[in-house]
Design a protein around this motif. Structure first.
Motif, PDB file in Angstrom:
ATOM      1  N   HIS A 126      37.020  55.828  40.521  1.00 17.86           N
ATOM      2  CA  HIS A 126      38.061  55.359  41.227  1.00 17.86           C
ATOM      3  C   HIS A 126      39.196  54.307  40.286  1.00 17.86           C
ATOM      4  CE1 HIS A 126      41.284  55.824  43.799  1.00 17.86           C
ATOM      5  NE2 HIS A 126      41.083  54.305  44.434  1.00 17.86           N
ATOM      6  N   ALA A 180      42.685  48.550  37.828  1.00 18.49           N
ATOM      7  CA  ALA A 180      41.195  48.436  38.480  1.00 18.49           C
ATOM      8  C   ALA A 180      40.049  49.068  38.947  1.00 18.49           C
ATOM      9  CB  ALA A 180      41.235  47.993  39.520  1.00 18.49           C
ATOM     10  N   SER A 217      36.704  51.062  39.877  1.00 14.44           N
ATOM     11  CA  SER A 217      35.494  51.058  40.831  1.00 14.44           C
ATOM     12  C   SER A 217      34.784  52.740  41.076  1.00 14.44           C
ATOM     13  CB  SER A 217      35.946  51.104  42.036  1.00 14.44           C
ATOM     14  OG  SER A 217      37.102  51.902  42.671  1.00 14.44           O
ATOM     15  N   GLY A 218      33.613  52.273  40.919  1.00 17.10           N
ATOM     16  CA  GLY A 218      32.650  53.575  41.956  1.00 17.10           C
ATOM     17  C   GLY A 218      31.346  53.600  40.574  1.00 17.10           C
ATOM     18  N   ILE A 235      31.161  53.039  36.596  1.00 18.27           N
ATOM     19  CA  ILE A 235      31.304  53.063  36.566  1.00 18.27           C
ATOM     20  C   ILE A 235      30.925  52.623  34.814  1.00 18.27           C
ATOM     21  CG2 ILE A 235      33.930  51.649  37.550  1.00 18.27           C
ATOM     22  CD1 ILE A 235      32.426  48.623  36.696  1.00 18.27           C
ATOM     23  N   LYS A 250      35.949  41.826  36.029  1.00 14.06           N
ATOM     24  CA  LYS A 250      37.260  42.328  37.306  1.00 14.06           C
ATOM     25  C   LYS A 250      36.532  43.998  37.140  1.00 14.06           C
ATOM     26  CE  LYS A 250      40.465  37.896  37.706  1.00 14.06           C
ATOM     27  NZ  LYS A 250      40.889  37.937  37.821  1.00 14.06           N
ATOM     28  N   ASN A 251      36.702  44.709  36.054  1.00 15.05           N
ATOM     29  CA  ASN A 251      36.468  45.933  36.321  1.00 15.05           C
ATOM     30  C   ASN A 251      37.544  46.454  35.940  1.00 15.05           C
ATOM     31  OD1 ASN A 251      33.791  46.158  35.044  1.00 15.05           O
ATOM     32  ND2 ASN A 251      33.479  46.176  38.451  1.00 15.05           N
ATOM     33  N   THR A 252      38.695  45.805  34.832  1.00 12.24           N
ATOM     34  CA  THR A 252      40.631  46.073  35.503  1.00 12.24           C
ATOM     35  C   THR A 252      40.847  46.114  33.499  1.00 12.24           C
ATOM     36  OG1 THR A 252      40.733  44.665  37.214  1.00 12.24           O
ATOM     37  CG2 THR A 252      42.538  45.002  35.794  1.00 12.24           C
TER      38      THR A 252
END
Length: 115
Positions: A3, A23, A25-26, A28, A75-77
């Protein structure tokens, strides 16, 4: 599933700056690369910049020297810093996450550059 949620778009005058964020999520794990694409009005979607899991970057010629892609793994960003914006940068900007057998897209964020 991955996501992706983009933010940071908006209206800016020519010469200004914006920073887009994406960002993730899920699921990753095993994302090999993330990138930013854009789709100007009436045109096809095109790659703007991409960054691989090892930090290698790739940029479209039209934005080299003006845009910078970066990532914060904690931050997975992923970010896209856009400087010296031009009216021709006006587009919907989409975040993409690529795995070996799948590709995921965010909902897009509008960037409008006024002259």
């Amino acid at each position: 599933q991955v996501h992706l949620v983009e933010s940071g778009g908006g209206l800016v005058q020519a010469g200004g700056s914006l920073r887009l964020s994406c960002a993730a999520s899920g699921s990753i794990v095993s994302i090999s690369a993330m990138g930013w694409y854009r789709q100007p009005p009436g045109k096809q979607r095109e790659l703007v910049a991409a960054i691989t899991s090892d930090g290698s970057t790739n940029y479209a010629n039209s934005i080299k020297g003006r845009f910078t892609i970066s990532r914060d793994n904690a931050k997975n960003t992923v970010y896209l810093q856009m400087n010296s914006l031009k009216p021709e940068d006006t587009a919907v900007y989409y975040c993409n996450a690529a795995k070996m057998y799948a590709s995921y897209w965010g909902q897009g964020t509008q960037v409008t550059v006024s002259s």
